[in-house]
Every structure is written in C-alpha cells, then in structure tokens.
Design an enzyme around this catalytic site. Structure first.
Site, PDB file in Angstrom:
ATOM      1  N   ARG A 278       0.870  -1.180   0.000  1.00  0.00           N
ATOM      2  CA  ARG A 278       0.000   0.000   0.000  1.00  0.00           C
ATOM      3  C   ARG A 278       0.898   1.219   0.000  1.00  0.00           C
ATOM      4  O   ARG A 278       2.113   1.099   0.064  1.00  0.00           O
ATOM      5  CB  ARG A 278      -1.039  -0.021   1.144  1.00  0.00           C
ATOM      6  CG  ARG A 278      -0.698  -0.755   2.390  1.00  0.00           C
ATOM      7  CD  ARG A 278       0.367  -0.152   3.230  1.00  0.00           C
ATOM      8  NE  ARG A 278       0.124   1.266   3.437  1.00  0.00           N
ATOM      9  CZ  ARG A 278       1.050   2.161   3.624  1.00  0.00           C
ATOM     10  NH1 ARG A 278       2.342   1.827   3.663  1.00  0.00           N
ATOM     11  NH2 ARG A 278       0.762   3.443   3.789  1.00  0.00           N
ATOM     12  N   GLY A 279       0.239   2.403  -0.064  1.00  0.00           N
ATOM     13  CA  GLY A 279       1.023   3.621  -0.262  1.00  0.00           C
ATOM     14  C   GLY A 279       1.097   3.880  -1.761  1.00  0.00           C
ATOM     15  O   GLY A 279       1.430   2.973  -2.535  1.00  0.00           O
TER      16      GLY A 279
ATOM     17  N   ARG B 187      -7.430  -0.645  -6.738  1.00  0.00           N
ATOM     18  CA  ARG B 187      -7.783   0.408  -5.769  1.00  0.00           C
ATOM     19  C   ARG B 187      -7.995   1.705  -6.543  1.00  0.00           C
ATOM     20  O   ARG B 187      -7.268   1.978  -7.501  1.00  0.00           O
ATOM     21  CB  ARG B 187      -6.671   0.596  -4.714  1.00  0.00           C
ATOM     22  CG  ARG B 187      -6.588  -0.550  -3.707  1.00  0.00           C
ATOM     23  CD  ARG B 187      -5.633  -0.238  -2.564  1.00  0.00           C
ATOM     24  NE  ARG B 187      -6.211   0.702  -1.623  1.00  0.00           N
ATOM     25  CZ  ARG B 187      -5.513   1.281  -0.639  1.00  0.00           C
ATOM     26  NH1 ARG B 187      -4.215   1.027  -0.506  1.00  0.00           N
ATOM     27  NH2 ARG B 187      -6.097   2.109   0.203  1.00  0.00           N
TER      28      ARG B 187
ATOM     29  N   ASP C 216      -1.999  10.700  -2.159  1.00  0.00           N
ATOM     30  CA  ASP C 216      -2.363   9.698  -3.173  1.00  0.00           C
ATOM     31  C   ASP C 216      -2.727  10.323  -4.511  1.00  0.00           C
ATOM     32  O   ASP C 216      -2.742   9.653  -5.534  1.00  0.00           O
ATOM     33  CB  ASP C 216      -3.535   8.857  -2.673  1.00  0.00           C
ATOM     34  CG  ASP C 216      -3.077   7.959  -1.546  1.00  0.00           C
ATOM     35  OD1 ASP C 216      -2.951   8.458  -0.406  1.00  0.00           O
ATOM     36  OD2 ASP C 216      -2.791   6.782  -1.812  1.00  0.00           O
TER      37      ASP C 216
HETATM   38  O1  MRU Z   1      -4.532   3.236   2.257  1.00  0.00           O
HETATM   39  P1  MRU Z   1      -3.040   3.400   2.153  1.00  0.00           P
HETATM   40  O2  MRU Z   1      -2.300   2.832   3.304  1.00  0.00           O
HETATM   41  O3  MRU Z   1      -2.520   2.931   0.814  1.00  0.00           O
HETATM   42  O4  MRU Z   1      -2.855   4.979   2.196  1.00  0.00           O
HETATM   43  C1  MRU Z   1      -1.571   5.514   2.122  1.00  0.00           C
HETATM   44  C2  MRU Z   1      -1.553   6.984   2.250  1.00  0.00           C
HETATM   45  O5  MRU Z   1      -2.565   7.628   2.414  1.00  0.00           O
HETATM   46  C3  MRU Z   1      -0.228   7.652   2.085  1.00  0.00           C
HETATM   47  O6  MRU Z   1      -0.162   8.808   2.871  1.00  0.00           O
HETATM   48  C4  MRU Z   1      -0.057   8.046   0.614  1.00  0.00           C
HETATM   49  O7  MRU Z   1      -0.238   6.936  -0.207  1.00  0.00           O
HETATM   50  C5  MRU Z   1       1.256   8.634   0.358  1.00  0.00           C
HETATM   51  S1  MRU Z   1       2.479   7.387   0.364  1.00  0.00           S
HETATM   52  C6  MRU Z   1       3.998   7.932   0.078  1.00  0.00           C
END
Ligand code: MRU
Length: 358
Positions: free
Chosen positions: A53-54, A90, A242
């Site tokens: 994720r991220g 996603r 994101d």
């Molecule tokens: O739902 P996630 O864990 O994928 O969300 C991640 C985030 O909101 C992060 O802050 C974002 O992806 C930036 S990652 C460098």
C-alpha cells in the site's frame, strides 16, 4: 532502509527473475514476512488486500503486475486485459494508473516476442526511479527541517499522518524521506505519529519503520494533533498524498484534512511530499473529482493486535448492530497547504506555480 541491519526494498525481483517478492504489510509490526507474487492476479490481490500500500508502491506493484502477466501471455488482448484488471485494484492513488499506463504505452510499441523481457526491465526502471525520486524529495524537504532547527535551536517536532515512509514506496518514502535525511545529517528531531484509524498505518507501520531507523517518535491518537499544535508542540506537519490535482488540492489518508485545518488555525507549516507522478493533471477540484475509496466496515468495527500469548487476534470494538462507514481518504484544499515538496523542488500548491512541474 535496513531491517535488523539488513538493507531491504519493499518490492524486488526474485533471483531467477520469475517472480517478485514483497513485504506483507498486513502482518507488520508484529510479524516480518515476505510474499512471492508470481502472476498478475497475485499483484492485483496484493494491492487490493493492502499487502502492499502507499501510492508510489501501489504504482510500482501495478507495473510489476503487468510484467508478470507478459511472462504468461504477451498478446495485445492479454496486455489490455491485465492493465484493465490491475487498474481496478484500488481507486484513489493515481500512481496505479500512472504505473500501469506507462507499461501499457511502452509495451504496445513492441513486438509480442520482446514484451516479456522488456516489461521486466521497464518495471525495474520504474522501481529504481522511485528510489531516486524519493531520495531527492528527502534532500529538498530536509532543508525545511534544517531551517527550523537553526531558528529554534532545539529538537524539531514534526507531525505525520498515515504511513508515507519507506513502506509506502520502494525506498526512503515521501513524507518520511526529509525526516530520514535530516536525522542522518544529525539534526535533532522527533516525530508525532498519528495512529491513523481505522487501519492504523501510523501506529503499525510508521512507528515500526521509524523505530528500525532509530528516529525518536511518539504515537498519538488521531485526535491529538490539534491540541499539540495549540501548545506549540508541533513545528511542522509533513504528509504524503495519493493524488494532487492540477490546482494543488491534496488527497490523502482520511483525517489529513482535519490536521491541515488545525495547522492552518495555529500557524503550523503544513507540507505535502510527493513524487510528480502523483499529480493528476486531468483534475482540478479535488473534493468533487477525486474518487474516494470506501473499504469494508469491518476495518472500523474490528481491530487487530498482539495478545499476551504471542498471537495476533482480531476483536470487535462496536456493538454488533451498529453500522460503520469507512471512507479511506479525504481532500485538503490547496489553500491549506504550505508547500508541495517534490523531487524537482518545492512549489506552491496552486495552478500557476505547479506549471514548472509539467
Ligand atoms: O490506504 P493506504 O495505506 O494505501 O494509504 C496511504 C496513504 O494515504 C499515504 O499517505 C499516501 O499513499 C502517500 S504514500 C507515500
């Protein structure tokens, strides 16, 4: 980044180039384990189930997903089917579309017989670029931390939300890259880590990776930031994102907007760190136009943790018949953002200033 002194990336090709390995982030911080992805469907599932994720890491995993599919079927129809499937994993992080579409455009020009090998190399290039980009974000962003330290001559307190660290990228992270760079340069700092309900990426992942690197940090309940800011205990906030629109609206993990409001009210600088592929130049109004992921209610009604017997268990938090809503992201309007820290420098979050990043 190092885990128990061993350098790791979050995704890497296996020695025989037949598969990729990832760190299973659903098991952290209690269990460190890796998973082998052999097919496009494995990659799609890893993204959907948040084993990776991220935003940047989702993009790289999508690219490797296309490369894995080319190993099995490299026709135009197979390329289209794989890309279309991966794009649905996603909805919010635009990096997934960026990574998959880059692969699609690159491969579409090649004869079928060349696609498997070329796709593998292109996915590896995207992964390497991510590391370079984040190191550069670290260099640019650390200047703010250095300047703050020179101004106050004591420990710099930085608040972050969710996990925008090494685990959210291939290496370094986005929001945490300036923190690692400043820390490695000897600047005294401390990080307030929002727990980030409901999936607790802050408490589970950010706290874990900061700990691995030796960075002083304190985990706080999500609603604590405003209080800390009112009492002068936060010098700056740095978060990841994101998706950023062409006019600088910032979509990030749910709760980011409230932190930005509190920062604005208290005169605390609120920085957003991002690789430029996170900018969606096709959108303007983030609140109206960015698709916000809604995940299963169980992520809100239940919580997992390590029990005294050493087992990880999930328990219910809410009454059995209460409904729960689980919006994954929110949008912070550009006016609340002090600056966008990118690999190409720091720019204002507004349409005119952002033109230099196009
Ligand atoms: O739902 P996630 O864990 O994928 O969300 C991640 C985030 O909101 C992060 O802050 C974002 O992806 C930036 S990652 C460098």
């Amino acid at each position: 980044m190092k885990i128990n002194s061993t350098p790791y990336r979050t995704i890497w090709p296996t020695a025989d180039n037949a598969a990729v390995e990832i760190i299973d982030q659903t098991k952290l911080p209690h269990i460190f384990t890796t998973l082998r992805l052999e097919t496009m469907r494995d990659a799609e599932r890893a993204i959907r189930d948040m084993q990776v994720r991220g935003a940047p890491l989702i993009g790289v995993t999508g690219a490797y997903g296309v490369a894995l599919s080319m190993k099995h079927h490299a026709s135009d129809a197979a390329l289209k089917a794989s890309c279309d499937k991966l794009l649905l994993a996603r909805p919010t992080a635009v990096n997934l579309r960026w990574g998959v579409e880059r692969m699609r455009a690159f491969l579409a020009l090649l004869p079928e017989s060349d696609r498997a090998a070329a796709a593998w190399q292109e996915a590896a290039r995207i992964a390497d670029e991510d590391v370079e980009i984040n190191a550069s974000i670290g260099r640019h962003g650390s200047e703010f931390i250095r300047a703050m330290h020179e101004k106050k001559t004591s420990t710099v307190n930085i608040l972050t939300h969710c996990n925008a660290g090494w685990l959210a990228t291939v290496d370094w992270g986005t929001a945490l890259a300036p923190i690692y760079t400043a820390f490695d340069a000897g600047i005294p700092l401390h990080v307030w880590v929002d727990e980030t309900r409901p999936r607790n990426q802050g408490a589970s992942l950010t706290a874990w990776e900061l700990g691995q690197h030796g960075v002083p940090h304190t985990v706080i309940a999500d609603n604590t930031g405003g209080h800390l800011m009112q009492h002068g205990m936060v010098d700056m906030a740095i978060v990841g994102t994101d998706r950023v629109t062409a006019r600088g609206d910032v979509c990030n993990k749910i709760g980011t907007y409230l932190k930005a409001l509190a920062a604005f009210d208290n005169g605390v600088p609120f920085y957003v760190a991002l690789p430029t592929p996170t900018i969606d130049w096709t959108l303007q109004d983030g609140v109206k136009e960015i698709p916000i992921e809604e995940r299963a209610a169980e992520e809100v009604t239940h919580i997992s943790g390590l029990c005294d017997d050493g087992q990880v268990r999930t328990v219910r938090l809410t009454p059995e018949n209460s409904r729960a809503a689980n919006y994954g992201f929110d949008v912070t309007p550009a006016r609340l953002v002090t600056g966008l820290i990118t690999e190409r420098g720091v720019v204002q979050a507004d349409a005119g200033a952002m033109q230099v990043l196009r």
